[in-house]
Design an enzyme around this catalytic site. Sequence first.
Site, short mmCIF file in Angstrom:
data_model
loop_
_atom_site.label_atom_id
_atom_site.label_comp_id
_atom_site.label_asym_id
_atom_site.label_seq_id
_atom_site.Cartn_x
_atom_site.Cartn_y
_atom_site.Cartn_z
CG HIS A 61 -0.34 0.11 2.53
ND1 HIS A 61 0.57 -0.80 3.02
CD2 HIS A 61 -0.50 1.04 3.52
CE1 HIS A 61 0.94 -0.44 4.23
NE2 HIS A 61 0.32 0.68 4.57
CG HIS A 63 -0.02 4.33 4.99
ND1 HIS A 63 -0.83 3.48 5.70
CD2 HIS A 63 -0.74 5.47 4.81
CE1 HIS A 63 -1.99 4.08 5.97
NE2 HIS A 63 -1.95 5.29 5.43
CG ASP A 65 5.12 2.72 7.11
OD1 ASP A 65 4.19 3.26 6.50
OD2 ASP A 65 4.94 1.77 7.90
CG HIS A 66 4.38 -0.19 3.98
ND1 HIS A 66 4.39 -1.52 4.37
CD2 HIS A 66 3.94 0.50 5.08
CE1 HIS A 66 3.98 -1.63 5.61
NE2 HIS A 66 3.69 -0.41 6.07
CG HIS A 270 4.39 -2.57 10.36
ND1 HIS A 270 3.46 -1.92 11.12
CD2 HIS A 270 4.59 -1.79 9.27
CE1 HIS A 270 3.11 -0.80 10.52
NE2 HIS A 270 3.79 -0.69 9.39
ZN LIG Z 1 3.14 0.64 7.87
ZN LIG Z 2 -0.14 1.57 6.50
#
Ligand SMILES: [Zn+2]
Ligand SMILES: [Zn+2]
Length: 303
Positions: A61, A63, A65-66, A270
């Site tokens: 996805h 976001h 941090d990814h 995570h």
């Molecule tokens: Zn995340």
């Molecule tokens: Zn996320």
Amino acid sequence: MKFSVLGTKAGGPPILGHNFSATMVWLRQGYVLFDCGEGTQYRLLELGVSINSCRIVCISHFHGDHLWGLMPLLSACCSTQRKTPLTIIAPEGIRAFVEQSAALSGMTFPFSIEFVELRTGFEGIVAVYEDCQITAAMLDHRLDSFGFRVDFPLHFNIDINKLTQYGIEQGAVIGELKSVGHIRHPKTDAIIYLSDVLAHPPCRESFVYCGDTRPCAAEIELAHNATVLVHEATFLHQDEKAAYEKQHSTAKQAAELALQANVAQLWITHISNRYPEPQILLDEARSIFPQTFIAQALRIVEV
Ligand SMILES: [Zn+2]
Ligand SMILES: [Zn+2]
């Protein structure tokens, strides 16, 4: 099967020594990367893995941090004059994100990129590579978030003792046995079948990666009977309310899911910054699913 979790940290401000999400699984040639948090290209360097051996990038996805490590990774591929094609599998919008970022920064790709964009609610096969099948399913997060499954080809483990009992030298025939399914005995001309000399019934290994999500039915189905499930466990169950509101999972929920999906191993990752000692998350998960491990960045795991 061989994999490594490159970053185990949930979003939030950076912390020295803690890396954002990325996980890699080796193929026969090259590897698949799941998520590409900021700094992923450096983690690959630390691991001694070439960025140009990456064949497929799956982004769960959008976001940050990814995702925020993807353009630097592609830029590095340009700098090293990569020629090998790359497939990027991600929610709808990834093509625009990559192409507009590249155009704004004057980046031109010396290799081809195939985009596989996943529409909301998608569930099904997204790629077949080296006889490995990759499946995606939409999970339950604030943005469209997809889990991924890699099914490796059937694995035949030959029992050398059984082969010796037939009076056959092992080295020369194993490849033929595995590819053709039988061989002819060099002296007697009798047919020996692969099934006659297997150590155990053939098995298919499978690897499942679930990035950010609340526990949901789709991931139980996606992870059914998997060899390895890498799953987020952002919170302890005492913080279940926060997990629900932010659409994440607790360690307990990840373990319950592993149990329901009947996976062989659960690896949790995570982890929220609020837990400086992640052992408590591992303890929580293990009380429900004993075959739980906590991902340690850059550790290479062979299953
Ligand atoms: Zn995340
Ligand atoms: Zn996320």
